[in-house]
Design a protein around this motif. Sequence first.
Motif, PDB file in Angstrom:
ATOM      1  N   THR A  85      -4.060   6.102   3.138  1.00 24.22           N
ATOM      2  CA  THR A  85      -4.864   4.995   2.620  1.00 24.22           C
ATOM      3  C   THR A  85      -6.249   5.503   2.248  1.00 24.22           C
TER       4      THR A  85
ATOM      5  N   PRO B 249       0.830  -1.207   0.000  1.00 26.06           N
ATOM      6  CA  PRO B 249       0.000   0.000   0.000  1.00 26.06           C
ATOM      7  C   PRO B 249       0.861   1.251   0.000  1.00 26.06           C
TER       8      PRO B 249
ATOM      9  N   ASN C 221      -6.898  -2.305   1.384  1.00 25.85           N
ATOM     10  CA  ASN C 221      -5.814  -3.104   0.818  1.00 25.85           C
ATOM     11  C   ASN C 221      -5.839  -4.474   1.466  1.00 25.85           C
TER      12      ASN C 221
END
Length: 370
Positions: free
Chosen positions: A193, A184, A197
């Motif tokens: 983020t 990620p 993920n």
Amino acid sequence: MKFVDEATIDVIGGKGGNGAASFRREKFVPRGGPDGGDGGRGGSVFAIADSNVNTLVDYRFSRMHRARNGENGRGSDQYGAFGEDIVLRMPVGTTISDAETGELLFDLDHHNQQITLAEGGPGGLGNLHFKSSINRAPRQFTEGKAGEQRRLKLELKVLADVGLLGLPNAGKSTFISKVSNARPRIADYPFTTLHPNLGVVRTSPAHSFVVADLPGLISGASEGAGLGHLFLRHLSRTRLLLHIVDVSTLDPEIDHVEAAIEEIHTITEELRLYSPDLNEKPRWLVLNKLDMVDGSEALRDAIIKRLNWTGPVFAISALTGAGTKELTLKIQSWLDEERRIELEEQEKAAGTYIENDPRFDEGRQNIDED
């Protein structure tokens, strides 16, 4: 590819073809009788769970899915062709509900699972079916029926064994990149983020589990603040929640224990407000970034005492990897035991349970050796 986990679509089955009213007309064959064929069935709309599809982005902009109509029947006993079906490939973990009533209709929870979203209408009957001893020249026929029509809401809930919880920049992405093959985006600012993920953690050649890293939660997430609330649904399928807490506050005027406890209370309250069922899931406390704190053991003990925490607590450094192997092995052992209990209950319900079944003993031995 843009990650999309919600979409609304319209699915329409094809209309069945009309039956034909026709009579046989050939030279030297007087009074040939009826020969009208049936109409073809309309096409249906199907959905197939495909593990190679990871998002619902294909259905964000392509919302209308209409199958072809069946062909009309013709003379000389010719039946109409069936309408062509439509197959929609969706990610494993997609739930399908009625957009108007909210009723859950389908749950695509395994690869290659196929369901019918909208069935095509049946074709009409030709006059061939209406002949009898008293009606030798029937002119009756029936029309094909319309196919099913639905407006459906699609929601993707990722299939993961373990879900990561925490405030932005708690170190969730660093943790998943350290213990799995997931890569990620990682940066030193909050909200790096933006979508879930998934990473596969291998604890031995024969044992693994899936971890889901979600965008960080903030206070007010249950009411729509931040990004994390958009993806909390993905935690509903997980067996275990890892609550990752950053204990490395750089402000000398802020007590590490107080900061960690406030962070833990924030996430716990958001879980409770969002879903009581989610709040009841098993949750382990993971104190992260201890490489940046002096007296980590004393800090760990102080947090446990202040919270009266009775569940498992782990002290790690996701950046250096310290403590992560021990944590993953404990998770694997816990998951294997949960699966064993679940399998036993299923076999007892089916009447096929065997006492002292050794199927899981080898797995436990491998984990202990690691």
